[in-house]
Motif scaffolding. Structure first.
Motif, PDB file in Angstrom:
ATOM      1  N   ASN A  59       0.862  -1.180   0.000  1.00 49.31           N
ATOM      2  CA  ASN A  59       0.000   0.000   0.000  1.00 49.31           C
ATOM      3  C   ASN A  59       0.901   1.234   0.000  1.00 49.31           C
TER       4      ASN A  59
ATOM      5  N   HIS B   2       0.323   4.444   0.040  1.00 46.25           N
ATOM      6  CA  HIS B   2      -0.010   5.519   0.973  1.00 46.25           C
ATOM      7  C   HIS B   2       0.578   5.209   2.352  1.00 46.25           C
ATOM      8  N   ASP B   3       0.408   3.980   2.825  1.00 45.09           N
ATOM      9  CA  ASP B   3       0.976   3.585   4.120  1.00 45.09           C
ATOM     10  C   ASP B   3       2.499   3.549   4.053  1.00 45.09           C
TER      11      ASP B   3
ATOM     12  N   SER C 271       3.872   7.009   4.315  1.00 45.78           N
ATOM     13  CA  SER C 271       3.649   7.529   5.666  1.00 45.78           C
ATOM     14  C   SER C 271       4.762   7.064   6.603  1.00 45.78           C
TER      15      SER C 271
ATOM     16  N   ILE D 147       1.776  14.256   0.088  1.00 49.29           N
ATOM     17  CA  ILE D 147       1.555  12.928  -0.492  1.00 49.29           C
ATOM     18  C   ILE D 147       0.161  12.883  -1.101  1.00 49.29           C
ATOM     19  N   ASP D 148       0.117  12.854  -2.414  1.00 46.19           N
ATOM     20  CA  ASP D 148      -1.158  12.828  -3.137  1.00 46.19           C
ATOM     21  C   ASP D 148      -1.333  11.461  -3.777  1.00 46.19           C
ATOM     22  N   LEU D 149      -1.684  10.481  -2.943  1.00 46.10           N
ATOM     23  CA  LEU D 149      -1.869   9.113  -3.407  1.00 46.10           C
ATOM     24  C   LEU D 149      -3.189   8.574  -2.854  1.00 46.10           C
ATOM     25  N   PRO D 150      -3.923   7.804  -3.631  1.00 47.23           N
ATOM     26  CA  PRO D 150      -5.140   7.181  -3.106  1.00 47.23           C
ATOM     27  C   PRO D 150      -4.805   6.270  -1.924  1.00 47.23           C
ATOM     28  N   GLU D 151      -5.644   6.287  -0.912  1.00 51.92           N
ATOM     29  CA  GLU D 151      -5.369   5.489   0.286  1.00 51.92           C
ATOM     30  C   GLU D 151      -5.372   3.997  -0.009  1.00 51.92           C
TER      31      GLU D 151
ATOM     32  N   ARG E 114       3.412  11.946  -5.894  1.00 54.16           N
ATOM     33  CA  ARG E 114       2.140  11.795  -6.611  1.00 54.16           C
ATOM     34  C   ARG E 114       2.295  10.786  -7.734  1.00 54.16           C
ATOM     35  N   CYS E 115       1.161  10.273  -8.224  1.00 53.90           N
ATOM     36  CA  CYS E 115       1.162   9.356  -9.361  1.00 53.90           C
ATOM     37  C   CYS E 115       0.815  10.129 -10.624  1.00 53.90           C
TER      38      CYS E 115
END
Length: 282
Positions: free
Chosen positions: A156, A158-159, A162, A175-179, A212-213
């Motif tokens: 994941n 996003h995790d 983090s 951080i612009d990523l889908p969770e 970001r993606c």
């Protein structure tokens, strides 16, 4: 009533408009071809031109060319990595063969009672410490040829970021990523790549990092000092560094890690808006 003049009066503007649209569309296609040709000449295979506004056949062709550029970029990077691996393997082997006996013989002399306390001790110790230091220096470059095999798992992102963010708490992260975004990769190796990128950014004065993606790629940007064009061409070459205390293997190692997983690491020709440097992980 003669309809021919009326038909011509209606059709001629339509034909003219159609010809103008056709010419404009062909001009756009020619511009695309020019951009791709220039990118190839500059050995930049990371181009991805938009497909909006193209007919379905043209769209399929452009998508194929975009994918082909990405594949070529990855293969070129992989070939560079393999070449540097072979050269590094030969160099480290030859240097180790030369320094090991020097270190061993000088250590033996230093242990002799006749040498201790004499004028020769200082010189022999300098020889020993220099050869030992060179051995340690060369041994560090074996990382380029002795990487662990990747063990891909579902990560994941996003995790993941983090967790990495906590290592650099003094930096502002965006951080612009889908969770729920998951990629299959080796988390430990990817962490090493990201840490190398962020570490270099911080050393270049960065205070902001953006993740970001963009399509299939992951972009990591920072506001540190821009990388000059002449330096940008060399940053993935092993042992190349502009820092006095740098080893020059961080980015080379990171690219190797990505090619081992079928991906790539590149420096974006144009950074993400608002930042000075953008690295692209494929």
């Amino acid at each position: 009533m003669n309809l021919i003049p009326i038909v011509l009066y209606v059709l001629l503007p339509l034909v003219a408009l159609g010809a103008l649209i056709f010419f404009h569309h062909q001009r756009l296609l020619a511009d695309r071809a020019h951009l791709m040709r220039e990118a190839v000449r500059a050995h930049d295979f990371s181009f991805r031109l938009p497909v909006r506004g193209l007919f379905f056949g043209e769209r399929a062709l452009q998508e194929a060319l975009n994918d082909l550029g990405s594949d070529i970029s990855r293969l070129v990077a992989q070939n560079e990595v393999e070449s540097w691996q072979k050269l590094t393997r030969v160099l480290t082997h030859e240097i180790m063969n030369a320094t090991t006996p020097i270190s061993s013989i000088s250590q033996t002399y230093l242990d002799l009672p006749d040498i201790k306390g004499t004028v020769y001790e200082e010189g022999i110790r300098a020889i020993y410490e220099t050869s030992a230091g060179l051995t340690t220096f060369v041994d560090s470059y074996r990382k380029l040829t002795q990487l662990q095999e990747p063990v891909p798992v579902d990560v994941n992102l996003h995790d993941f970021f983090s967790t990495v963010r906590s290592l650099y708490a003094n930096v502002s992260w965006h951080i612009d990523l889908p969770e729920a975004m998951v990629k299959r990769t080796d988390a430990n190796l990817l962490r090493q790549v990201v840490i190398n990128i962020v570490k270099n950014a911080v050393e270049a004065g960065a205070t902001d990092v953006d993740v970001r993606c963009m399509g299939p790629s992951l972009c990591i940007s920072n506001n540190g000092d821009p990388i000059p064009a002449d330096v940008a061409r060399e940053i993935f070459i092993p042992f190349f560094t502009t820092k006095r205390s740098g080893t020059g293997i961080g980015l080379a190692l990171s690219r190797q890690i990505m090619t081992m997983q079928g991906g790539n690491l590149t420096l974006a020709e144009r950074p993400v808006s608002g930042y000075h440097v953008t690295f692209v992980i494929t």
